[in-house]
Design an enzyme around this catalytic site. Structure first.
Site, PDB file in Angstrom:
ATOM      1  N   ASN A 158       2.385   2.604  -5.374  1.00 36.27           N
ATOM      2  CA  ASN A 158       1.078   1.980  -5.123  1.00 36.27           C
ATOM      3  C   ASN A 158       1.091   0.452  -5.170  1.00 36.27           C
ATOM      4  O   ASN A 158       0.198  -0.186  -4.620  1.00 36.27           O
ATOM      5  CB  ASN A 158      -0.001   2.572  -6.030  1.00 36.27           C
ATOM      6  N   GLU A 256       4.650   2.895 -18.218  1.00 36.39           N
ATOM      7  CA  GLU A 256       3.263   2.534 -17.917  1.00 36.39           C
ATOM      8  C   GLU A 256       2.722   3.597 -16.970  1.00 36.39           C
ATOM      9  O   GLU A 256       3.274   3.803 -15.888  1.00 36.39           O
ATOM     10  CB  GLU A 256       3.195   1.145 -17.277  1.00 36.39           C
ATOM     11  N   CYS A 290      -3.754   1.779 -10.764  1.00 39.61           N
ATOM     12  CA  CYS A 290      -3.869   2.274 -12.136  1.00 39.61           C
ATOM     13  C   CYS A 290      -5.062   1.661 -12.847  1.00 39.61           C
ATOM     14  O   CYS A 290      -5.606   2.245 -13.776  1.00 39.61           O
ATOM     15  CB  CYS A 290      -2.584   1.994 -12.893  1.00 39.61           C
TER      16      CYS A 290
END
Ligand code: NAP
Length: 493
Positions: A158, A256, A290
């Site tokens: 992404n 993460e 995110c």
């Protein structure tokens, strides 16, 4: 709609300073998610042996790179920043064609990558430890930061430019050598990033890249004993597996992962500002970030007025091919992501009140891509599936609450803890929110999605384990501290 073309570079692995064709004979075709008639790249599904080749090259290059003075290592990153700047328009087009985000969003991602490179380049001149007084006379005590060796970076699709950059740059400036395993969905962006680092003057073997599947290439990086640390960004499902495996191998590891980021709108908020920010945070990058705003928690007193503004803003968004200038929201990245989002839309329709969107888009502008309408659900129960799970699509849940305390409880009710925001001008509420919100990043009167290169980035709870990325603290993951004690009483006078 753009006319489809079939131009597909065959990408190779980058090992020991050279582009090397994979021996696997297996390849994967990547297509533009806005127009599936267009093949954007063909990439190998590399073998475990090729990962071992890359690790061996990184290991061989380590001593020379570790002994290169840190300011000189930083200078190479500075050159990489200048090269990215020079090629940012072309790189942005590659990013939009491969990942789907709009050209404007791609340029923002590339600017961020330049900021990270420039900031981390400077860290080459600040890579010191601390000097401390010793308890003993004529003794000197201090710490130094030393590199780990070969580091593996496993990255998602992404942010296919920025995330590899924010792992590679601090790893390199600290004196490590790197093997990158990018997402299978974005090999072209990864290859162009690696190429730019090479052009900046990195010695052979210092940065390597192996293309292929997570279960093979990523797993081999985890299994290889020469790899001292793994920096991972991606889903919780894969991250928790990686964290457990790294622990078994005694590897340093940072993961993460997902988010379910809330915006809290209080009764005194500037509703227009809050609505604009939520529209940007929820639907920018098609919600595939995110830090995307996926929940808005609003006090009953202003909920109707706020939702009206939200709808007005969301209705103006133009969905389409991100390469077209007036498009605000691009496609989802692939068929799997589309399926996931449609699955959550079906659940949302049962659990909540659908206000906008709710379906895949169809028609000549949409039939060749993975387009979903910006979607808003209202009166969403705080504990429902769509309010708790990461959807990673253009889907926003409005949750109505009685007061600030309930808003905080709802905001903190999810397993994730990445980003958050509060809209109010009440100073006491602002500081209460900052103190009590359970996220690694928080904003006041600003969208959940912004971050700057010199501040730490990462989450708490199920979002993040290990040390933070970006900012000065990024260096800590890629270094070990050595405490040094020097007794100079017996040194010749
Ligand atoms: P993903 O499916 O977890 O994949 C991430 C990377 O892990 C890919 O390179 C993948 O390879 C690799 N991988 C998959 N299985 C593996 C295994 N068994 N061993 C080693 N590596 C493996 O995540 P994604 O769909 O690419 O990215 C979306 C997720 O990333 C979302 O949950 C989002 O919230 C999260 N994200 C978090 C942050 C943050 O900083 N917190 C930032 C951006 C994104 P292949 O897919 O190529 O097989």
């Amino acid at each position: 709609m753009t006319t489809a073309t079939v131009t597909a570079p065959l990408r190779h692995n980058f090992i020991n300073g050279r582009w090397v064709a994979s021996r696997s004979g297996q390849t994967m075709e990547r297509r533009n998610p806005a127009d599936l008639r267009e093949i954007t790249s063909i990439a190998p599904l590399s073998t475990r042996e090729e990962v071992r080749d890359a690790v061996a090259a990184a290991k061989a290059a380590f001593a020379g790179w570790r002994d290169t003075p840190a300011p000189l290592r930083g200078r190479i990153l500075g050159r990489a920043a200048a090269l990215v700047e020079k090629q940012k328009e072309a790189l942005a087009r590659t990013l939009s064609r491969e990942e789907g985000k709009t050209l404007r969003e791609s340029l923002v991602e590339i600017e961020r990558s330049i900021n990270i490179l420039e900031f981390i380049a400077g860290e080459g001149r600040r890579l010191g430890g601390e000097t401390m007084p010793s308890e003993l006379r004529r003794n000197l005590a201090y710490t130094i930061k030393q590199p780990l060796g070969v580091v593996g970076a496993i990255t998602p699709w992404n942010f296919p430019v920025a995330i590899p950059v924010w792992k590679i740059a601090p790893a390199l400036v600290a004196g490590n050598t790197v093997v990158l395993k990018p997402s299978e969905l974005t090999p072209e962006c990864a290859a162009q990033v690696v190429e730019l680092f090479g052009q900046a003057g990195l010695p052979a073997g210092v940065l390597n890249m192996v293309l292929g599947a997570g279960e093979e290439v990523g797993d081999e990086l985890l299994q290889d004993r020469e790899v001292r640390a793994i920096s991972f960004t991606g889903s919780n499902e894969v991250g928790s597996h990686i964290y457990a495996l790294a622990a078994r191998q005694m590897k340093k590891c940072q993961c993460e992962m997902g988010g379910k980021n809330p915006v809290v709108v209080l009764r005194d908020a500037d509703l227009e500002l809050a609505a604009q920010s939520v529209v940007l945070g929820a639907f920018g990058s098609s919600g595939q970030r995110c830090t995307a705003t996926s929940r808005v928690v609003v006090e009953h007193a202003v909920a109707d007025a706020f939702v009206a503004r939200l709808l007005e803003g969301a209705r103006k968004l133009k969905v389409g091919n991100g390469l077209e200038a007036d498009v605000d929201v691009g496609p989802l990245v692939d068929s799997q992501q589309l399926e996931t989002v449609l699955h959550y839309l079906a659940i949302g329709k049962k659990e909540s009140r659908l206000l906008l969107g709710g379906d895949r888009l169809s028609g000549p502008a949409y039939d060749h891509g993975y387009f979903v309408a910006p979607t808003i659900f209202d009166h969403v129960p705080w504990d429902s599936v769509i309010a708790q799970e990461e959807i990673f699509g253009p889907v926003l849940s409005v949750i109505r609450v009685a007061d600030f305390d309930q808003a905080l409880r709802v905001a903190n009710s999810v397993k994730y803890g990445l980003s958050s925001s509060v809209y109010t001008n009440d100073a006491r509420r602002i500081f209460d929110f900052i103190d009590r919100i359970e996220t690694g990043i928080t904003h006041v009167n600003a969208p959940t999605v912004a971050s700057e290169a010199h501040l730490p980035f990462g989450g708490i709870k199920a979002t993040g384990v290990g040390l933070r990325e970006m900012g000065r603290v990024a260096i800590d993951f890629y270094t070990e501290l050595k405490a040094v004690y020097i007794d100079y009483t017996s040194l010749p006078a």
